[in-house]
Motif scaffolding. Structure first.
Motif, short mmCIF file in Angstrom:
data_model
loop_
_atom_site.label_atom_id
_atom_site.label_comp_id
_atom_site.label_asym_id
_atom_site.label_seq_id
_atom_site.Cartn_x
_atom_site.Cartn_y
_atom_site.Cartn_z
N SER A 216 0.82 -1.21 0.00
CA SER A 216 0.00 0.00 0.00
C SER A 216 0.86 1.26 0.00
CB SER A 216 -0.88 0.02 1.25
OG SER A 216 -0.08 0.17 2.41
N PRO A 217 0.29 2.41 -0.42
CA PRO A 217 1.03 3.67 -0.37
C PRO A 217 1.51 4.02 1.03
CG PRO A 217 -0.92 3.90 -1.74
CD PRO A 217 -1.02 2.56 -1.08
N SER A 218 0.82 3.57 2.06
CA SER A 218 1.23 3.89 3.43
C SER A 218 2.59 3.28 3.74
CB SER A 218 0.18 3.41 4.43
OG SER A 218 0.05 2.00 4.39
N LEU A 219 2.88 2.10 3.19
CA LEU A 219 4.19 1.49 3.43
C LEU A 219 5.28 2.25 2.68
CD1 LEU A 219 5.67 -0.75 4.89
CD2 LEU A 219 5.35 -2.21 2.87
N TRP A 220 4.97 2.71 1.47
CA TRP A 220 5.91 3.58 0.73
C TRP A 220 6.30 4.76 1.60
CZ3 TRP A 220 8.03 3.92 -4.33
CH2 TRP A 220 8.52 5.17 -4.69
N LYS A 221 5.32 5.41 2.21
CA LYS A 221 5.58 6.57 3.07
C LYS A 221 6.39 6.17 4.31
CE LYS A 221 3.09 10.36 5.39
NZ LYS A 221 3.51 10.10 6.79
N ALA A 222 6.03 5.06 4.92
CA ALA A 222 6.74 4.61 6.12
C ALA A 222 8.20 4.29 5.81
CB ALA A 222 6.05 3.39 6.71
N PHE A 223 8.44 3.65 4.67
CA PHE A 223 9.81 3.34 4.29
C PHE A 223 10.60 4.61 3.98
CE2 PHE A 223 8.92 -1.30 2.88
CZ PHE A 223 9.25 -1.75 4.15
N GLY A 224 9.94 5.65 3.47
CA GLY A 224 10.61 6.92 3.27
C GLY A 224 11.00 7.57 4.59
N GLU A 225 10.13 7.49 5.57
CA GLU A 225 10.40 8.09 6.88
C GLU A 225 11.52 7.36 7.61
OE1 GLU A 225 6.53 7.92 8.59
OE2 GLU A 225 5.85 9.79 7.64
N PHE A 226 11.64 6.06 7.35
CA PHE A 226 12.74 5.28 7.91
C PHE A 226 14.01 5.44 7.07
CE2 PHE A 226 14.92 1.08 7.38
CZ PHE A 226 15.57 1.03 8.61
N GLY A 227 13.88 5.33 5.75
CA GLY A 227 15.03 5.24 4.88
C GLY A 227 15.79 6.54 4.68
N ASP A 228 15.08 7.67 4.60
CA ASP A 228 15.77 8.93 4.34
C ASP A 228 16.77 9.30 5.43
OD1 ASP A 228 14.54 9.20 1.90
OD2 ASP A 228 13.28 10.90 2.45
N PRO A 229 16.36 9.33 6.71
CA PRO A 229 17.36 9.66 7.73
C PRO A 229 18.45 8.60 7.87
CG PRO A 229 15.27 9.09 8.76
CD PRO A 229 15.01 9.21 7.30
N LEU A 230 18.08 7.32 7.69
CA LEU A 230 19.10 6.29 7.79
C LEU A 230 20.09 6.38 6.63
CD1 LEU A 230 20.21 3.81 9.25
CD2 LEU A 230 18.73 2.39 7.81
N GLY A 231 19.59 6.66 5.43
CA GLY A 231 20.48 6.83 4.29
C GLY A 231 21.41 8.02 4.48
N ASP A 232 20.90 9.11 5.06
CA ASP A 232 21.76 10.25 5.38
C ASP A 232 22.86 9.84 6.35
OD1 ASP A 232 20.18 11.85 3.78
OD2 ASP A 232 19.17 12.87 5.45
N ALA A 233 22.48 9.10 7.40
CA ALA A 233 23.46 8.65 8.39
C ALA A 233 24.51 7.75 7.75
CB ALA A 233 22.75 7.93 9.53
N PHE A 234 24.08 6.88 6.84
CA PHE A 234 25.00 6.00 6.12
C PHE A 234 26.04 6.82 5.36
CE2 PHE A 234 26.27 3.91 2.19
CZ PHE A 234 26.63 2.63 2.60
N GLN A 235 25.60 7.84 4.64
CA GLN A 235 26.52 8.61 3.83
C GLN A 235 27.40 9.50 4.70
OE1 GLN A 235 27.18 8.15 0.64
NE2 GLN A 235 28.87 9.58 0.93
N LEU A 236 26.86 10.04 5.79
CA LEU A 236 27.68 10.82 6.71
C LEU A 236 28.80 9.96 7.29
CD1 LEU A 236 24.91 12.87 8.55
CD2 LEU A 236 26.60 13.77 6.95
N ARG A 237 28.48 8.69 7.60
CA ARG A 237 29.52 7.77 8.06
C ARG A 237 30.57 7.55 6.98
NH1 ARG A 237 31.27 7.46 12.18
NH2 ARG A 237 29.40 6.75 13.29
N ASP A 238 30.14 7.42 5.72
CA ASP A 238 31.08 7.28 4.61
C ASP A 238 32.04 8.47 4.55
OD1 ASP A 238 30.77 4.84 3.37
OD2 ASP A 238 30.16 5.70 1.44
N ASP A 239 31.48 9.67 4.74
CA ASP A 239 32.31 10.87 4.67
C ASP A 239 33.33 10.92 5.81
OD1 ASP A 239 30.93 11.61 2.41
OD2 ASP A 239 29.63 13.04 3.43
N VAL A 240 32.93 10.46 6.98
CA VAL A 240 33.86 10.40 8.11
C VAL A 240 34.97 9.40 7.80
CG1 VAL A 240 34.14 9.70 10.52
CG2 VAL A 240 32.20 11.12 9.85
#
Length: 352
Positions: A216-240
């Motif tokens: 459902s579209p609600s899961l798309w939204k939930a995965f965005g709310e989980f994935g966006d900040p986690l993906g940012d954290a992943f890349q920030l770790r890469d930069d460190v």
């Protein structure tokens, strides 16, 4: 099927799917065409990598109600071919000589040109051949995804998210180039990592899997709310890790990002907080292609003293906590919640 039965062999299953796909391309390789590119790509794709994007795609599928099956393994493994395309082109753009502890593709082919004393410019040969290899990986990713064996309607749904991911990565790479000649602000650096790396690492793979499962579209939204900040954290770790990591573990030289003048969030924070003498030294050291180990250590000291390193660690913690809170609110089946929690930890608490 239990989490234990699907989690442990996932990487091996992705690798087996990739091996089978590449072996099938071997028989289709045109007669008379040199096989160097095909053989080198095989080694590059199969020799390393965390397989984190296929894993997120698989658990997105499971979160959307899909059952474990070989077809979704193939669809998820296709993301690793897209990742290979992105890495090869990124190394060309950044001028990076090593990847996963081995010569990057453009450097590999430049060395081959030199070894055989071929005519012409070895660097141009290496770059142009690597570009073709990257293009082939992008085409293979599309082919493998569409040939995964799932019903065409489900593939069509998943491909909409796949296409969005592809556009975001290329636009993010262009934005990275623009930011490199722009203001170097924290805001622009954060935008780059969200578009170029964060979403295609976590959010879009999850959403591709969910779409393949008809979620459902609600899961798309939930995965965005989980994935966006986690993906940012992943890349920030890469930069460190690009500045403070151990090259023997990361597989990349410790000086690459500093010599390149890579416009990361950490460097933007350090620049904003630096005093006048520190700013002057940063200007002379950061982005200097002749930077040596002594200069790099001085630059690391400035980054630490401005508090930028600790600020990045705090940003990683905040974003990881936000992702895990969103995951709790998503009401996923317990095995999926557990797997994604473990993947989140692996994405952020790492040394390579």
């Amino acid at each position: 099927m239990t989490l234990q039965a699907t989690r442990n062999p996932l990487r091996e299953r992705f690798d087996a799917a990739l091996t089978g796909f590449i072996d099938r391309q071997d028989t289709a390789w045109p007669d008379g065409a040199p096989r160097g590119a095909l053989d080198s790509l095989r080694r590059f794709i199969l020799a390393g990598g965390k397989r984190i994007r296929p894993a997120f795609c698989y658990w997105g599928w499971r979160g959307g109600g899909g059952e474990d099956c070989p077809e979704v393994i193939d669809a998820a493994a296709a993301l690793e071919l897209f990742h290979a395309f992105a890495l090869i082109h990124d190394d060309i753009i950044d001028g990076s000589d090593r990847r996963r502890g081995q010569p990057s593709m453009h450097r590999l082919f430049a060395t081959l040109h030199d070894r055989h004393a071929w005519r012409g410019d070895s660097l141009a040969f290496g770059r142009n051949t690597a570009l073709l290899c990257g293009d082939l990986c992008a085409a293979w990713a599309e082919q493998m995804f569409h040939e995964c064996g799932l019903p065409p309607g489900q593939i069509h749904q998943g491909y909409a998210a796949f296409a969005l991911m592809r556009t975001e990565v290329i636009a993010g790479q262009y934005l990275d180039l623009v930011s490199g000649v722009g203001d170097g602000s924290v805001a622009s650096a954060l935008t780059v990592i969200r578009m170029k790396a964060a979403r295609y690492t976590v959010t879009r793979p999850l959403q591709i899997g969910a779409r393949l499962a008809g979620a459902s579209p609600s899961l798309w939204k939930a995965f965005g709310e989980f994935g966006d900040p986690l993906g940012d954290a992943f890349q920030l770790r890469d930069d460190v890790l690009g500045v403070f990591g151990d090259p023997a573990v990361t597989g990349k030289p410790a000086l690459d990002d500093l010599r390149e003048g890579k416009p990361t969030v950490m460097m933007a924070l350090a620049r904003d907080a630096a005093g006048r003498p520190q700013a002057a030294r940063m200007a002379s050291l950061f982005g200097n292609p002749a930077l040596d180990d002594e200069g790099a250590e001085e630059l690391r000291g400035i980054i630490r003293s401005t508090g930028a390193h600790e600020q990045i660690e705090q940003m990683i913690r905040i974003r990881t906590d936000a992702a895990l809170a969103a995951l709790t609110g998503a009401r996923l089946p317990p095995p999926v919640h557990t797997a994604l929690t473990e993947l989140a930890a692996a994405a952020v608490d790492r040394t390579h």
